[in-house]
Motif scaffolding. Sequence first.
Motif, PDB file in Angstrom:
ATOM      1  N   ALA A  16      10.119  12.094 -49.503  1.00 39.14           N
ATOM      2  CA  ALA A  16      10.965  11.319 -50.420  1.00 39.14           C
ATOM      3  C   ALA A  16      12.032  10.474 -49.719  1.00 39.14           C
ATOM      4  CB  ALA A  16      11.612  12.247 -51.440  1.00 39.14           C
ATOM      5  N   GLU A  17      12.636  11.019 -48.691  1.00 33.98           N
ATOM      6  CA  GLU A  17      13.751  10.278 -48.072  1.00 33.98           C
ATOM      7  C   GLU A  17      13.250   8.959 -47.458  1.00 33.98           C
ATOM      8  OE1 GLU A  17      17.673  11.060 -45.389  1.00 33.98           O
ATOM      9  OE2 GLU A  17      15.777  11.845 -44.631  1.00 33.98           O
ATOM     10  N   ARG A  18      12.133   9.043 -46.771  1.00 36.78           N
ATOM     11  CA  ARG A  18      11.532   7.842 -46.173  1.00 36.78           C
ATOM     12  C   ARG A  18      11.211   6.818 -47.279  1.00 36.78           C
ATOM     13  NH1 ARG A  18       7.179   5.807 -42.409  1.00 36.78           N
ATOM     14  NH2 ARG A  18       5.729   4.978 -43.931  1.00 36.78           N
ATOM     15  N   GLY A  19      10.675   7.319 -48.390  1.00 36.42           N
ATOM     16  CA  GLY A  19      10.329   6.436 -49.506  1.00 36.42           C
ATOM     17  C   GLY A  19      11.563   5.760 -50.077  1.00 36.42           C
ATOM     18  N   ARG A  20      12.660   6.537 -50.164  1.00 39.99           N
ATOM     19  CA  ARG A  20      13.902   5.995 -50.719  1.00 39.99           C
ATOM     20  C   ARG A  20      14.451   4.874 -49.830  1.00 39.99           C
ATOM     21  NH1 ARG A  20      15.687  10.856 -51.972  1.00 39.99           N
ATOM     22  NH2 ARG A  20      16.982  11.048 -50.116  1.00 39.99           N
ATOM     23  N   PHE A  21      14.428   5.102 -48.523  1.00 43.60           N
ATOM     24  CA  PHE A  21      14.900   4.058 -47.587  1.00 43.60           C
ATOM     25  C   PHE A  21      14.046   2.799 -47.733  1.00 43.60           C
ATOM     26  CE2 PHE A  21      16.888   7.430 -44.762  1.00 43.60           C
ATOM     27  CZ  PHE A  21      18.179   6.982 -44.978  1.00 43.60           C
ATOM     28  N   ARG A  22      12.744   2.974 -47.861  1.00 44.65           N
ATOM     29  CA  ARG A  22      11.866   1.800 -47.945  1.00 44.65           C
ATOM     30  C   ARG A  22      12.033   1.075 -49.286  1.00 44.65           C
ATOM     31  NH1 ARG A  22       6.981   0.929 -47.246  1.00 44.65           N
ATOM     32  NH2 ARG A  22       6.136   2.741 -48.320  1.00 44.65           N
ATOM     33  N   MET A  23      12.286   1.846 -50.358  1.00 46.94           N
ATOM     34  CA  MET A  23      12.578   1.214 -51.661  1.00 46.94           C
ATOM     35  C   MET A  23      13.825   0.349 -51.565  1.00 46.94           C
ATOM     36  SD  MET A  23      12.166   4.100 -54.620  1.00 46.94           S
ATOM     37  CE  MET A  23      13.012   3.162 -55.891  1.00 46.94           C
ATOM     38  N   THR A  59       6.702   0.179 -52.844  1.00 43.41           N
ATOM     39  CA  THR A  59       8.167   0.084 -52.914  1.00 43.41           C
ATOM     40  C   THR A  59       8.595  -0.905 -54.002  1.00 43.41           C
ATOM     41  OG1 THR A  59       8.081  -1.557 -51.132  1.00 43.41           O
ATOM     42  CG2 THR A  59       8.609   0.690 -50.502  1.00 43.41           C
ATOM     43  N   GLU A  60       7.789  -1.956 -54.188  1.00 42.41           N
ATOM     44  CA  GLU A  60       8.147  -2.978 -55.175  1.00 42.41           C
ATOM     45  C   GLU A  60       7.983  -2.419 -56.593  1.00 42.41           C
ATOM     46  OE1 GLU A  60       6.032  -3.546 -52.547  1.00 42.41           O
ATOM     47  OE2 GLU A  60       7.567  -4.575 -51.370  1.00 42.41           O
ATOM     48  N   THR A  61       6.873  -1.721 -56.822  1.00 41.49           N
ATOM     49  CA  THR A  61       6.666  -1.105 -58.139  1.00 41.49           C
ATOM     50  C   THR A  61       7.769  -0.090 -58.417  1.00 41.49           C
ATOM     51  OG1 THR A  61       4.293  -1.427 -57.956  1.00 41.49           O
ATOM     52  CG2 THR A  61       5.028   0.239 -59.524  1.00 41.49           C
ATOM     53  N   THR A  85      -1.751   3.739 -53.046  1.00 38.26           N
ATOM     54  CA  THR A  85      -0.484   4.482 -53.185  1.00 38.26           C
ATOM     55  C   THR A  85       0.236   4.651 -51.847  1.00 38.26           C
ATOM     56  OG1 THR A  85      -1.321   5.690 -55.078  1.00 38.26           O
ATOM     57  CG2 THR A  85       0.497   6.732 -53.875  1.00 38.26           C
ATOM     58  N   GLN A  86       1.533   4.418 -51.873  1.00 40.98           N
ATOM     59  CA  GLN A  86       2.383   4.746 -50.725  1.00 40.98           C
ATOM     60  C   GLN A  86       2.993   6.110 -51.045  1.00 40.98           C
ATOM     61  OE1 GLN A  86       4.914   1.245 -50.408  1.00 40.98           O
ATOM     62  NE2 GLN A  86       3.138  -0.090 -50.068  1.00 40.98           N
ATOM     63  N   ASP A  87       2.509   7.151 -50.344  1.00 36.52           N
ATOM     64  CA  ASP A  87       2.843   8.529 -50.724  1.00 36.52           C
ATOM     65  C   ASP A  87       4.345   8.818 -50.654  1.00 36.52           C
ATOM     66  OD1 ASP A  87       0.202   9.508 -51.324  1.00 36.52           O
ATOM     67  OD2 ASP A  87      -0.229   9.498 -49.178  1.00 36.52           O
ATOM     68  N   ASP A  88       5.042   8.143 -49.734  1.00 39.50           N
ATOM     69  CA  ASP A  88       6.483   8.383 -49.628  1.00 39.50           C
ATOM     70  C   ASP A  88       7.218   7.813 -50.848  1.00 39.50           C
ATOM     71  OD1 ASP A  88       5.898   5.781 -48.844  1.00 39.50           O
ATOM     72  OD2 ASP A  88       7.431   5.696 -47.289  1.00 39.50           O
ATOM     73  N   VAL A  89       6.702   6.723 -51.386  1.00 40.59           N
ATOM     74  CA  VAL A  89       7.317   6.106 -52.562  1.00 40.59           C
ATOM     75  C   VAL A  89       7.084   6.995 -53.794  1.00 40.59           C
ATOM     76  CG1 VAL A  89       7.176   4.123 -54.113  1.00 40.59           C
ATOM     77  CG2 VAL A  89       7.145   3.778 -51.639  1.00 40.59           C
ATOM     78  N   ALA A  90       5.866   7.519 -53.903  1.00 39.41           N
ATOM     79  CA  ALA A  90       5.575   8.434 -55.015  1.00 39.41           C
ATOM     80  C   ALA A  90       6.549   9.617 -54.959  1.00 39.41           C
ATOM     81  CB  ALA A  90       4.117   8.915 -54.922  1.00 39.41           C
ATOM     82  N   ALA A  91       6.783  10.129 -53.745  1.00 37.65           N
ATOM     83  CA  ALA A  91       7.695  11.279 -53.584  1.00 37.65           C
ATOM     84  C   ALA A  91       9.121  10.889 -53.966  1.00 37.65           C
ATOM     85  CB  ALA A  91       7.639  11.777 -52.141  1.00 37.65           C
ATOM     86  N   ALA A  92       9.547   9.681 -53.566  1.00 37.56           N
ATOM     87  CA  ALA A  92      10.918   9.245 -53.877  1.00 37.56           C
ATOM     88  C   ALA A  92      11.113   9.137 -55.387  1.00 37.56           C
ATOM     89  CB  ALA A  92      11.209   7.908 -53.204  1.00 37.56           C
TER      90      ALA A  92
END
Length: 425
Positions: A16-23, A59-61, A85-92
């Motif tokens: 999740a943290e990686r996904g949040r940074f990328r978002m 990240t855009e979605t 799917t970007q798995d880190d974004v799903a987790a975020a």
Amino acid sequence: MTLSAKQYDIRDLSLAERGRFRMEWAAKEMPVLALLEKRFKSEQPFKGIRIGAAMHVTTETANLMRILLAGGAEVALAASNPLSTQDDVAAALVSTYEMPVYAIKGESNEQYHEHMQHVLDIKPHITMDDGMDLVATLHTSRSELLENVVGGTEETTTGVIRLKAMAADGALRFPVIAVNDAMTKHFFDNRYGTGQSSIDGIIRATNILLAGKNFVVGGYGWCSKGIAMRAKGMGANVIVTEVDPLRALEAVMDGFRVMPMAAAAKEGHIFCSATGDIHVIDIHHIEVMRDGAILANSGHFDVEINMKALTEKAVKVTRVRDSLDEYMLADGRCVYVAGEGRLVNLAAAEGHPSAVMDMSFANQALSAEYLLQNRGKLQPDVYDVPTDIDNAIAALKLHSMGIEIDTLTAEQQAYLSAWTLGTSQ
Ligand code: ADE
């Protein structure tokens, strides 16, 4: 976090943290969405509204989902493609926003359809679709939910074509807005977005030099135009194949060689198809290709390359890089398929850059709001995004880029509305 494990199905919550940074990184290039977020927070246009979305989980979605939540919506999200799917974004989204997300990169077709069903379990008032699989599932296996639906939005060319066929059959049961057809969507997302992200996907999958290669583009619609333009910019010799004489002529006058796929197949080093149709690169084309030819699809569904026939013909299939499979044919020649023949820009790269998705998703959010404002007034059919929404998005985007433009003077305005003013006397 209060979501139970049953309320989502993702790869790994610890991403999740990686996904949040990328978002957050993507959000920096999405100023139009940021403006909408501000208004939605205060006006709460989606209060009490459930939105079921099937979109590429990027990240855009995720930033679109964030502003819908900010506007008061309850949202559930599934993937609109098993490989995007970007798995880190799903987790975020699950961890930070407590959003039920059902999407795993590489999910099976069975899981993909199960995930759609989970999204429908929220009994959506609005559907947000990319390719029309959610709307199809709703109409076929969950028709008891139709009575709740105010309307839907559709992101992509393929989805709009399917919806229009459904409406023509009298099968569509609620109004759907064709977000794809907005000028601020297809002019930019389909052309510059697909152009850049498809080349990005092919390069990430292969690391091949494009300069000096024969690059065959299937089709010359908005997406293919973007791919051809960017491949040319990287120094490739671009060949276009088409079935539509007007588009073929346009490609010729844009400076590209145009020929049937059967002829292009013998010349190409790299092939990328984005027509929206089936078997554009068929087995009889593959049989005459040079050893080492690289095949990619940038159309919505994985039908443009005849993968079934290729798999049957191949004597050996080997994964040679992360998103690249080698198919060895009986005579020892090999062809290489990027991203399993699924849309290469999302399967092998990260999809379109945020700056274009900013406009596409502003259309999504404003179309959803429009459906609610016109609840009960729209018949089941496919509708264009209202022109004032399209124009407002273009103006906001320009403003966010610090670009000013002229306005018509009173004299110019009068001239444009007068029929008496022709050749001066
Ligand atoms: N379709 C193409 N690119 C995309 C992206 N980055 N996010 C969502 N949908 C897309």
